[in-house]
Design a protein around this motif. Structure first.
Motif, PDB file in Angstrom:
ATOM      1  N   ARG A  97       0.827  -1.208   0.000  1.00 44.94           N
ATOM      2  CA  ARG A  97       0.000   0.000   0.000  1.00 44.94           C
ATOM      3  C   ARG A  97       0.863   1.262   0.000  1.00 44.94           C
ATOM      4  O   ARG A  97       0.358   2.358  -0.297  1.00 44.94           O
ATOM      5  CB  ARG A  97      -0.942  -0.001   1.213  1.00 44.94           C
ATOM      6  CG  ARG A  97      -2.016  -1.075   1.149  1.00 44.94           C
ATOM      7  CD  ARG A  97      -2.890  -1.072   2.399  1.00 44.94           C
ATOM      8  NE  ARG A  97      -3.835  -2.178   2.402  1.00 44.94           N
ATOM      9  CZ  ARG A  97      -5.056  -2.155   1.864  1.00 44.94           C
ATOM     10  NH1 ARG A  97      -5.482  -1.041   1.285  1.00 44.94           N
ATOM     11  NH2 ARG A  97      -5.842  -3.202   1.918  1.00 44.94           N
ATOM     12  N   GLU A  98       2.142   1.102   0.327  1.00 41.08           N
ATOM     13  CA  GLU A  98       3.056   2.236   0.318  1.00 41.08           C
ATOM     14  C   GLU A  98       3.984   2.230  -0.891  1.00 41.08           C
ATOM     15  O   GLU A  98       4.524   3.278  -1.252  1.00 41.08           O
ATOM     16  CB  GLU A  98       3.893   2.229   1.603  1.00 41.08           C
ATOM     17  CG  GLU A  98       3.058   2.366   2.872  1.00 41.08           C
ATOM     18  CD  GLU A  98       3.876   2.134   4.143  1.00 41.08           C
ATOM     19  OE1 GLU A  98       5.067   1.778   4.010  1.00 41.08           O
ATOM     20  OE2 GLU A  98       3.319   2.310   5.240  1.00 41.08           O
ATOM     21  N   THR A  99       4.189   1.080  -1.514  1.00 39.52           N
ATOM     22  CA  THR A  99       5.147   0.991  -2.622  1.00 39.52           C
ATOM     23  C   THR A  99       4.488   0.869  -3.987  1.00 39.52           C
ATOM     24  O   THR A  99       5.173   0.964  -5.001  1.00 39.52           O
ATOM     25  CB  THR A  99       6.076  -0.226  -2.430  1.00 39.52           C
ATOM     26  OG1 THR A  99       5.294  -1.428  -2.444  1.00 39.52           O
ATOM     27  CG2 THR A  99       6.846  -0.131  -1.119  1.00 39.52           C
TER      28      THR A  99
END
Length: 423
Positions: free
Chosen positions: A219-221
């Motif tokens: 979800r961050e990358t």
């Protein structure tokens, strides 16, 4: 003399006998695999855990690899119609090979005291080894750290989500359950996840690092975007899509993203076209059943194996009800589920409860009573899955939809009724 398959089916199964089937520890399955020649080491493994979404994510990974021209073994559970569904090669259950492996090895499985799941996992690895697969994608059965699948030496590990399910054996809180699921982490191996909640993420990643894993929260990358033609998945390496995912529901977007990152992390050099084909044609390429599956010839019926509150919310959201229609739910569930949370997920829909053919399940009357006590009013009881489906088909309008859900057993009984011509 009973066949190997009969002997396998006679072993304790979690769906029927949790106390007899759930015996943590890897000694039994390791002993059996050792006798077999360690077939679980014959190909690289992607190991997939999580409360919800792990079967879909494993299927996306397998479908992408198959679309790239590789021979792929896929082990998911529980099964619906045949134990060989735990040993699919390029999406096809290897019924004959699985049966032959059972004939050959069930004596050894019994000798080490295997449960059904432990023996079936080992037999699946025999099938994959004999088929000379290039990659095995393996779904965790329950938990992580002491699940029978944890014998593998993974090339990539994945945890899709962490929710409150099987709290009697995994822990009472999401952080506690996260630590158990992080048990599949391996030294120096990518540990991909899409888990939400700061405390849960912290617990998951702390345990993964303690075991030497290399956490990555997709979800961050990864960036997702929805366009008219479908989903766009943009990683640090490449952009894929837009592609219409082969599994409906907004929740499948992050499952697809996890699969894409898993394939990238394997370093297989899979072309973007193969990634997109795998995501689009996952049902055919992976042989996936019971995930927002529209009934053949009757789009009013949808089958989904969701079996907890989070899964049911996702399944409900994936059913498209036309204007003027109403959503009905045919629900059979196991007695260990958090029915109050399930009731909260089901508010606003018409529910029929059904009995399931296992002592672990709630009766239709008991399930209905617990739903009513949780505040649901539109709940009735049905005599069985086939009868309830037949009644819906006769009485429902063209715009109405029936979601058959609550357990793998509920979906399996519906599929058997269809195969037998009972509906």
């Amino acid at each position: 003399m009973p066949s190997g398959l009969d002997r396998l089916l006679a072993l304790p199964r979690f769906a029927d006998d949790p106390a007899g089937a759930y015996r943590p520890g890897l000694d039994r399955v390791r002993a059996l695999l050792g006798a077999m020649g360690d077939p679980h080491r014959a190909a690289p493994v992607v190991h997939v855990g999580g409360t919800n979404g792990k079967g879909s994510t494993a299927s996306f990974v397998a479908a992408i690899a198959t679309a790239s021209g590789r021979r792929v073994g896929l082990l998911t559970s529980p099964t619906l119609l045949h134990p060989a569904e735990m040993a699919r090669v390029d999406g096809v259950p290897q019924v004959e090979a699985f049966g032959a492996a059972a004939d050959r090895w069930m004596e050894e499985a019994a000798a080490v005291g295997s449960s059904f799941f432990e023996a079936a996992v080992a037999l699946a690895f025999v099938v994959f080894s004999q088929a000379e697969v290039d990659l095995a994608v393996v779904e965790v059965g329950l938990g992580g750290v002491e699940d029978a699948t944890a014998v593998v030496d993974p090339a990539v590990t994945i945890v899709t989500s962490v929710g409150l399910d099987h709290t009697d054996v995994l822990g009472a809180t999401r952080p506690e359950i996260a630590r158990v699921k992080a048990g599949i982490a391996a030294p120096g191996v990518p540990f991909l996840h899409a888990v939400e909640g700061a405390e849960t993420v912290a617990a998951l990643e702390e345990e993964a690092r303690r075991r030497g894993g290399v956490p990555e929260r997709v979800r961050e990358t990864v960036r997702l975007a929805t366009e008219a033609e479908g989903l766009v998945i943009e990683t640090e390496r490449q952009s894929y899509g837009p592609v219409a995912l082969g599994l409906p529901g907004a929740h499948q977007a992050w499952n697809a993203a996890l699969a894409v990152r898993a394939v990238e992390s394997l370093g297989l050099g899979v072309a973007g076209e193969a990634v997109e084909r795998g995501l689009r044609d996952v049902v055919a390429l992976a042989g996936l059943r019971g995930r927002s599956e529209a009934w053949v010839g009757d789009p009013r019926l949808v089958l989904d194996v969701a079996h907890n509150a989070d899964g049911l919310r996702a399944a409900l959201a994936a059913v498209a009800v036309p204007p003027g229609g109403r959503l009905h739910v045919l629900l059979g569930m196991m007695a260990d589920k958090a029915i109050a949370e399930v009731a909260d997920a089901l508010r606003g829909v018409r529910i029929q409860t059904v009995p399931l053919d296992t002592p672990r399940a709630l009766s239709a009357a008991a399930l209905a009573a617990r739903l009513r006590s949780a505040g649901l009013g539109d709940v009735t009881e049905a005599g069985g899955v086939a009868d309830a489906i037949g009644a819906f088909r006769e009485a429902a309008g063209a715009a109405d939809r029936l979601l058959v859900t609550g357990s793998h057993r509920t979906v399996a009984e519906a599929l058997r009724a269809f195969e037998d011509g009972a509906v």
